[in-house]
Design a protein around this motif. Structure first.
Motif, PDB file in Angstrom:
ATOM      1  N   MET A   1      -6.829  20.511  34.483  1.00  0.00           N
ATOM      2  CA  MET A   1      -5.697  21.097  35.202  1.00  0.00           C
ATOM      3  C   MET A   1      -5.121  20.095  36.209  1.00  0.00           C
ATOM      4  N   LEU A   2      -6.003  19.372  36.908  1.00  0.00           N
ATOM      5  CA  LEU A   2      -5.557  18.381  37.893  1.00  0.00           C
ATOM      6  C   LEU A   2      -4.706  17.306  37.222  1.00  0.00           C
ATOM      7  N   PHE A   3      -5.217  16.719  36.131  1.00  0.00           N
ATOM      8  CA  PHE A   3      -4.492  15.631  35.479  1.00  0.00           C
ATOM      9  C   PHE A   3      -3.280  16.145  34.703  1.00  0.00           C
TER      10      PHE A   3
ATOM     11  N   VAL B   1      -0.733  16.187  37.426  1.00  0.00           N
ATOM     12  CA  VAL B   1      -0.365  14.789  37.689  1.00  0.00           C
ATOM     13  C   VAL B   1       0.552  14.261  36.589  1.00  0.00           C
ATOM     14  N   PHE B   2       0.221  14.574  35.341  1.00  0.00           N
ATOM     15  CA  PHE B   2       1.014  14.120  34.195  1.00  0.00           C
ATOM     16  C   PHE B   2       2.435  14.686  34.266  1.00  0.00           C
TER      17      PHE B   2
ATOM     18  N   PRO C   1      -2.828  11.686  28.231  1.00  0.00           N
ATOM     19  CA  PRO C   1      -2.982  12.764  27.231  1.00  0.00           C
ATOM     20  C   PRO C   1      -4.323  12.728  26.500  1.00  0.00           C
ATOM     21  N   LYS C   2      -4.772  11.544  26.107  1.00  0.00           N
ATOM     22  CA  LYS C   2      -6.071  11.440  25.427  1.00  0.00           C
ATOM     23  C   LYS C   2      -7.203  11.809  26.356  1.00  0.00           C
ATOM     24  N   MET C   3      -7.113  11.422  27.611  1.00  0.00           N
ATOM     25  CA  MET C   3      -8.129  11.787  28.596  1.00  0.00           C
ATOM     26  C   MET C   3      -8.175  13.303  28.777  1.00  0.00           C
ATOM     27  N   MET C   4      -6.998  13.950  28.857  1.00  0.00           N
ATOM     28  CA  MET C   4      -6.947  15.402  29.005  1.00  0.00           C
ATOM     29  C   MET C   4      -7.534  16.096  27.773  1.00  0.00           C
ATOM     30  N   GLU C   5      -7.238  15.578  26.595  1.00  0.00           N
ATOM     31  CA  GLU C   5      -7.791  16.151  25.362  1.00  0.00           C
ATOM     32  C   GLU C   5      -9.315  16.105  25.375  1.00  0.00           C
TER      33      GLU C   5
ATOM     34  N   LYS D   1     -14.699   2.768  36.194  1.00  0.00           N
ATOM     35  CA  LYS D   1     -14.253   4.042  35.616  1.00  0.00           C
ATOM     36  C   LYS D   1     -13.748   4.986  36.703  1.00  0.00           C
ATOM     37  N   VAL D   2     -14.394   4.989  37.851  1.00  0.00           N
ATOM     38  CA  VAL D   2     -13.977   5.851  38.958  1.00  0.00           C
ATOM     39  C   VAL D   2     -12.678   5.350  39.586  1.00  0.00           C
ATOM     40  N   ALA D   3     -12.515   4.021  39.647  1.00  0.00           N
ATOM     41  CA  ALA D   3     -11.326   3.440  40.288  1.00  0.00           C
ATOM     42  C   ALA D   3     -10.092   3.494  39.395  1.00  0.00           C
ATOM     43  N   SER D   4     -10.279   3.496  38.084  1.00  0.00           N
ATOM     44  CA  SER D   4      -9.156   3.387  37.142  1.00  0.00           C
ATOM     45  C   SER D   4      -8.097   4.489  37.253  1.00  0.00           C
ATOM     46  N   PRO D   5      -8.463   5.772  37.545  1.00  0.00           N
ATOM     47  CA  PRO D   5      -7.402   6.794  37.673  1.00  0.00           C
ATOM     48  C   PRO D   5      -6.342   6.475  38.714  1.00  0.00           C
ATOM     49  N   LEU D   6      -6.674   5.637  39.699  1.00  0.00           N
ATOM     50  CA  LEU D   6      -5.669   5.259  40.700  1.00  0.00           C
ATOM     51  C   LEU D   6      -4.498   4.534  40.042  1.00  0.00           C
ATOM     52  N   THR D   7      -4.786   3.642  39.097  1.00  0.00           N
ATOM     53  CA  THR D   7      -3.718   2.874  38.452  1.00  0.00           C
ATOM     54  C   THR D   7      -3.161   3.560  37.216  1.00  0.00           C
ATOM     55  N   THR D   8      -3.964   4.401  36.550  1.00  0.00           N
ATOM     56  CA  THR D   8      -3.499   5.024  35.308  1.00  0.00           C
ATOM     57  C   THR D   8      -2.790   6.355  35.522  1.00  0.00           C
ATOM     58  N   ALA D   9      -3.027   7.018  36.648  1.00  0.00           N
ATOM     59  CA  ALA D   9      -2.467   8.359  36.840  1.00  0.00           C
ATOM     60  C   ALA D   9      -1.805   8.553  38.203  1.00  0.00           C
ATOM     61  N   PHE D  10      -2.518   8.239  39.276  1.00  0.00           N
ATOM     62  CA  PHE D  10      -2.025   8.623  40.597  1.00  0.00           C
ATOM     63  C   PHE D  10      -0.919   7.708  41.126  1.00  0.00           C
ATOM     64  N   THR D  11      -1.048   6.403  40.918  1.00  0.00           N
ATOM     65  CA  THR D  11       0.028   5.501  41.367  1.00  0.00           C
ATOM     66  C   THR D  11       1.334   5.756  40.629  1.00  0.00           C
TER      67      THR D  11
END
Length: 324
Positions: A32-34, A37-38, A82-86, A275-285
């Protein structure tokens, strides 16, 4: 089916993305969070693209670059999220062999292009603030178009050699990637071959792309700040510093995270941290960029207000005509 046989060696045909190992309830919450964000990322950046293409007030180099940045942000998000959410809701968190390589290729193509474009944007602001009388002559339309094309070409050629080398690597198992997408380091460490040379090439390429664009951006903003300090107007100083502070926030998150993840010769011992840091560049930024770079801008606000007014007015006329 996870592998096929070639002589005495198996060849992986799909990978398993471990992602974040949490109870199913937490996975649903993350989904739901991502998902939010998406949606915010796609809608926010799409609004910037529409406004820039349709409003006469936004026909300048700065907004042209922002429009291209928004396109890149949407594409990065669509490549990974999308693949991460799936996989958050799926029992079999798999991705095909060529799907994994394609995801890795487009992620690094778009990421490299974005960092070069950010450096170009900082140079554009430097010229606008430090040499305003020469701005229109330096940042001509043709020059701006070539700068964007050069950003894409830099992204393409910088990852061309590593991509070709990855395609030639043998993957014979295991096929479990300790990440939520096909990042370079966890993918390489599944290869049944010596990857030292490829890791070194990745490092050598990451160094000038990330640190080179970072230095250009830092120098540009240094001279911008010096120019702002010399500005006699207190209101102008406050407004300019507020804008610079917002930009620095995004740039610090983007560059800091990417330098931490990628500008190291070997990343074997820090996969979980990456892996923990990557959502900053792939989703939140990508989600924050429209708000920080564009939607706080007065001209963009006016253009958005006018667009909403036109849409509401057109909708109201449509309803009235139906009643008649």
């Amino acid at each position: 089916m996870t592998d096929t046989y070639f002589g005495n060696r198996t060849h992986v045909t799909e990978f398993i993305l471990i992602g974040f190992l949490n109870p199913f309830e937490v996975q649903v919450t993350l989904f739901m969070l991502f998902f939010i964000v998406f949606l915010v990322t796609v809608v926010g950046n799409s609004v910037i693209i529409v406004l820039t293409c349709s409003d006469y007030r936004l026909q300048s180099p700065m907004y042209f670059f922002l429009c291209n940045l928004s396109i890149i942000e949407i594409l990065i998000t669509v490549t990974v999220v999308p693949k991460m959410m799936e996989n958050f809701l799926s029992e079999r968190k798999t991705i095909s062999f060529y799907g994994c390589l394609a995801q890795s290729y487009f992620y690094f193509l778009l990421g490299t292009t974005e960092y070069v474009l950010l450096a170009v944007m900082s140079y554009d602001r430097y010229v606008a603030i430090c040499s305003p009388l020469h701005y229109s002559n330096i940042m001509r339309k043709k020059v701006c178009m070539w700068l964007v094309v050069a950003s894409w070409l830099c992204g393409f050629f910088s990852i061309l050699v590593p991509t070709v080398m990855k395609l030639q690597l043998p993957f014979c198992g295991p096929n479990t990637i300790n990440h939520f997408f096909c990042d370079s380091a966890p993918l390489l460490h599944l290869a049944c071959a010596d990857i030292w040379l490829l890791e070194f090439i990745d490092f050598i390429i990451s160094l000038p792309v990330l640190l080179g664009s970072l230095l250009l951006t830092a120098f540009s903003y240094f001279y911008i700040i010096c120019a702002i300090i010399r500005t006699p107007s207190a209101t102008g100083k406050q407004k300019a510093f507020s804008t610079c502070a917002s930009h620095f926030t995004v740039l610090t998150i983007s560059y800091g995270t990417s330098v931490f993840i990628y500008v190291r010769p070997s990343q074997t011992n820090s996969m979980n941290l990456n892996k923990v840091a990557s959502p900053l560049t792939t989703a939140f930024t990508p989600m924050l960029n429209p708000f920080i770079f564009s939607l706080r801008n007065q001209k963009v606000k006016e253009a958005l207000t006018d667009l909403v007014s036109k849409c509401v007015g057109a909708h109201g006329l449509g309803l009235n005509s139906r009643r008649v």
